[in-house]
Write an enzyme that holds these catalytic residues in place. Structure first.
Site, short mmCIF file in Angstrom:
data_model
loop_
_atom_site.label_atom_id
_atom_site.label_comp_id
_atom_site.label_asym_id
_atom_site.label_seq_id
_atom_site.Cartn_x
_atom_site.Cartn_y
_atom_site.Cartn_z
N ASP A 285 0.89 -1.66 0.05
CA ASP A 285 -0.50 -0.42 -0.22
C ASP A 285 0.91 1.41 -0.30
OD1 ASP A 285 -2.58 -1.36 1.73
OD2 ASP A 285 -2.59 -1.68 0.10
N LEU B 87 -28.03 -21.68 12.13
CA LEU B 87 -28.98 -22.52 12.90
C LEU B 87 -29.71 -23.03 14.50
CD1 LEU B 87 -26.57 -25.11 11.25
CD2 LEU B 87 -29.59 -25.35 10.79
N LYS C 208 -21.91 -31.50 10.94
CA LYS C 208 -21.04 -29.67 11.73
C LYS C 208 -19.86 -29.96 11.82
CE LYS C 208 -23.01 -26.01 14.06
NZ LYS C 208 -22.56 -25.61 13.63
N LYS D 71 -31.82 -32.23 9.20
CA LYS D 71 -32.40 -31.05 8.65
C LYS D 71 -33.75 -31.96 7.81
CE LYS D 71 -27.71 -29.49 6.54
NZ LYS D 71 -26.83 -29.18 5.44
N CYS E 293 -23.95 1.02 40.98
CA CYS E 293 -23.57 0.83 39.57
C CYS E 293 -21.86 1.17 39.57
CB CYS E 293 -24.14 2.03 38.64
SG CYS E 293 -23.58 1.40 37.04
N CYS F 52 -26.39 6.18 32.60
CA CYS F 52 -25.56 5.50 33.19
C CYS F 52 -24.10 5.75 32.32
CB CYS F 52 -25.96 4.09 33.63
SG CYS F 52 -24.19 2.88 33.89
S1 IVH Z 1 -26.70 -26.25 7.23
C1 IVH Z 1 -29.59 -21.60 6.80
N1 IVH Z 1 -25.00 -28.51 7.80
O1 IVH Z 1 -22.98 -23.73 10.97
C2 IVH Z 1 -28.33 -22.65 7.14
N2 IVH Z 1 -24.28 -25.87 8.11
O2 IVH Z 1 -24.64 -22.34 12.90
C3 IVH Z 1 -28.52 -23.80 7.24
N3 IVH Z 1 -22.31 -25.94 9.50
O3 IVH Z 1 -23.38 -20.97 9.53
C4 IVH Z 1 -26.85 -24.91 7.32
N4 IVH Z 1 -21.70 -27.72 8.68
O4 IVH Z 1 -21.48 -22.43 8.27
C5 IVH Z 1 -25.38 -26.56 7.53
N5 IVH Z 1 -23.38 -29.68 7.44
C6 IVH Z 1 -23.92 -28.84 7.35
C7 IVH Z 1 -22.98 -27.35 7.76
C8 IVH Z 1 -23.45 -25.95 8.63
C9 IVH Z 1 -21.24 -26.65 9.29
C10 IVH Z 1 -22.20 -23.80 9.66
C11 IVH Z 1 -22.41 -22.87 8.71
C12 IVH Z 1 -23.56 -22.77 9.52
C13 IVH Z 1 -23.28 -22.98 11.09
C14 IVH Z 1 -24.56 -22.72 11.55
#
Ligand code: IVH
Length: 685
Positions: free
Chosen positions: A37, A76, A104, A272, A407, A428
């Site tokens: 930069d 989620l 997850k 899901k 406080c 405050c």
């Molecule tokens: S489904 C509407 N599937 O968890 C959101 N999310 O706590 C649908 N994540 O931001 C998400 N593994 O980045 C889904 N197998 C999975 C996942 C997953 C990790 C993350 C995702 C989301 C976060 C929410």
């Protein structure tokens, strides 16, 4: 004599070209972002028209350009127990419906936008509505194709993760967990981050169609399809029995055992609903979809010693105890501050300074003390290190925790409200500082954080939110470490929020329990700020409790919150514009009211949600203005009344027929509602 200007210009131009080439085409930068930069700025000053500066340059630097997500990236809902899972299943279905589960993954969420088959843009999740452009770094992730095998226009969502083997081999000494490295690697500018983007892997979990979409019934079909297109989804499993929860619970147990040997870090299982139509019926809150649950592994626990307790006044006036503990690693992170929530919790734990405590930390949740293990001994302090690796050298002392009467910020008398200690003064200092920060954070003002707010308060440049909009350049540029450019940035960020909608405005005021969802529901009810100011005069809280999800308590908090802030609100409306809510227009039930009565085959809430998702309103009583009464078995007085008033009466089948006629394309947000459904998935290959 110094070098002639021409020579310097030539040198700078050549250097900029060389470093750009090294960075963009070889991913092998030799200098840091700020050094680059500096070269750029110097050339710009000496020769603003130099062609190097005006070359149609490479894509924007990662992390500097904001991207509006066409489909918001939600969070989620979370659960931790078998009961949470069973509850999710019973809430989301009336039986016989297919579920899908995926690990997850604990990394960084990424959205990939393909246009006509080419990777056009990649963005982080950010606030969920807006993320950051990280296209350059995403292209370095080996399994993210820059071109698909067909010219599809799709948005693919997934998690970027780092294989644990690579983490152990190369990075475990630079970061306590792979997750932090993932977001760092995506957002680094000139490859100066701790980890290389090429060490990451993308695992997809969702695909959206902004234009044409295939006819498709199940999400799992889309995951198969992604594989064929050249994008690797996270592994998945389908559950389709009559009572799937038993199998789902078993699945969590299996993964609990597999977790430590899996190739990526995971923190739970995402369940899901597989059927997309059913998802649409259940809909989403502002925070998460109702059709999914993140079941998280049991938390990580460890022992430490309570050294001291500080009291902090928050935005809503609650004064919370923050425990200082001897440093302790939990789940890969060194923890020294943990929350004790409120006075009630201190009493419940019967805890004293000098006690040994059990602490827990799960994912991003703030670590907390969950058990008092009695007086500590000095060996409990042995072998402890701060996060930076320096040895801890505290000593044990034994004292009672003193609950403050005044406080800690403004010295006014505190009162107890249930388990909470509160400062009631809106003026405050601590509350003001936090409310100001909350306003700026909610409105996503970049570069206006806690430090700047504190500096502005200290210099008496602001006292209220309204004062922010009165700041000028000369006041700002006199602050420490604030140059001309930063002052302009701050003013620009403020200017962007001079027009905002009613829901955002109510949320940003930071009233207790008035989060984005409640604020949206309230603004849809009142439509304008004037109506709200008129309503507080009537004192009729009941008017608000007709809104789904708002009970007497929230209604009272809201009225009180607005009353206390009335003069601030009026002052603000002279400086900014709050746009009225427009009546929602989301489907063929727009403007139609429904009342539901009797015994139905599905939970009433589910039916109400389906009606609302098509723009209908659900009310609790029958009147001459009602458009439809949905009557199940043994409907009583409401049915009689509706007949007398000649209201249209529907049984469940009639409603279903009406709704099926209604699943016309209305929103770009969902696949099955999308603008044109063009053929099945097979046609799409
Ligand atoms: S489904 C509407 N599937 O968890 C959101 N999310 O706590 C649908 N994540 O931001 C998400 N593994 O980045 C889904 N197998 C999975 C996942 C997953 C990790 C993350 C995702 C989301 C976060 C929410």
């Amino acid at each position: 004599m110094g070098e002639p200007v021409e020579e310097r210009i030539e040198f700078l131009a050549a250097e900029i070209s060389r470093h750009s080439e090294l960075y963009y085409n070889h991913s092998a930068p030799e200098i840091s972002d700020s050094d680059f930069d500096a070269l750029w700025d110097e050339l710009k000053q000496l020769d603003p028209e130099n062609e190097v500066l005006h070359k149609v340059g490479p894509e924007p630097l990662p992390g500097t350009v904001k991207v509006e997500h066409m489909f918001p990236m939600r969070s989620l809902d979370k659960g931790t127990t078998d009961d949470d899972l069973t509850h999710f299943v019973t809430q989301s279905t009336s039986g016989g419906i297919q579920y899908l589960a995926q690990p997850k993954l604990d990394g960084s969420a990424l959205s990939l936008e393909y246009v006509a088959g080419n990777l056009h843009r990649a963005a982080t999740r950010g606030s969920g509505e807006r993320g950051e452009d990280v296209t350059l770094n995403a292209k370095l992730v080996a399994n993210i194709p820059t071109r698909l095998n067909h010219p599809y226009t799709i948005h693919v969502r997934g998690e970027v993760v780092m294989p644990l083997a690579i983490y152990e081999e190369k990075y475990s000494h630079v970061s306590p967990n792979p997750r932090n490295l993932c977001s760092g690697a995506l957002r680094q500018k000139h490859g100066e981050g701790k980890a290389k983007a090429s060490d990451l892997v993308f695992c997809a979990y969702d695909v959206k169609f902004p234009k044409d979409s295939p006819e498709v019934r199940f999400d799992s079909e889309l995951l198969h399809w992604l594989q064929k297109v050249g994008i690797e989804p996270a592994p998945w499993q389908i559950f389709q029995s009559e009572n799937p929860q038993d199998e789902m619970i078993k699945y969590t147990e299996e993964w609990s055992l597999k977790r430590s040997s899996y190739e990526y870090e995971i923190d739970g299982i995402v369940f899901k609903l597989d059927e997309l139509n059913h998802r649409e019926r259940l809909g989403e809150t502002a925070h998460h979809p109702r059709w999914a649950l993140a079941w998280k592994f049991p938390s990580q626990e460890a022992h430490s010693v309570l050294l001291d307790v500080d009291w902090q006044t928050g935005r809503t006036g609650s004064v919370t105890p923050v425990a200082r503990i001897a440093p302790q690693m939990v789940g890969g992170v060194t923890v020294e501050n943990v929350t004790l929530h409120n006075v009630g919790e201190v009493e419940r734990l019967g805890i004293k300074i000098g006690d040994k405590v059990k602490i827990t930390r799960r994912g991003d949740v703030i670590p907390k003390i969950i058990e008092n293990l009695g007086q500590a001994s000095s060996t409990d302090l042995d072998n402890r290190f701060h996060a930076d690796g320096t040895p801890f050298s505290g000593a044990l002392s034994f004292q009672n925790i003193i609950i403050p009467e005044e406080c800690p910020a403004c010295n006014r008398k505190l009162i107890m409200e249930g388990a909470f200690l509160r400062c009631l003064a809106l003026e405050c200092d601590a509350r003001t500082a936090r409310a100001l920060t909350y306003w700026c954070r909610t409105l996503e003002m970049d570069g206006i954080g806690e430090k700047l707010i504190e500096a502005l308060l200290e210099k008496s440049l602001i006292e209220t939110i309204a004062d922010l909009y009165r700041l000028n350049h000369s006041q700002l540029s006199k602050l420490d470490r604030m140059g001309d450019k930063s002052a302009n940035n701050v003013l620009e960020e403020l200017a962007k929020t001079r027009t905002l909608n009613l829901a955002k405005f109510l949320h940003a005021l930071g009233m207790e329990r008035i989060g984005p969802e409640v604020a949206t529901a309230i603004s849809q009810h009142f439509i304008s700020l004037d109506n709200i100011l008129g309503w507080i005069e009537t004192g009729d809280d009941e008017e608000l409790t007709v809104i789904d999800g708002i009970g007497e308590k929230v209604a009272a908090i809201f009225r009180e919150g607005i009353s206390k802030r009335k003069s601030l609100i009026i002052e603000l409306t002279e400086l900014i514009t709050v746009i009225d809510e427009t009546e929602s227009s989301s489907g063929i039930f727009d403007g139609k009211s429904f009342c539901i009565t009797g015994t139905l085959s599905r939970p009433r809430k589910e039916i109400a949600l389906a009606i609302k998702s098509l723009g209908g309103k659900v009310v609790s009583s029958v009147s001459g203005n009602l458009d439809y009464l949905v009557a199940g078995e043994s409907a009583g007085s409401k049915l009689e009344k509706a007949k007398n008033l000649e209201v249209n009466i529907l049984d469940e089948n009639d409603l279903e027929t009406l709704m099926n006629g209604a699943t016309n394309p209305t929103s770009e947000e969902s696949i099955q509602k999308s603008s044109s459904s063009t053929g099945t998935l097979d046609d799409w290959m």
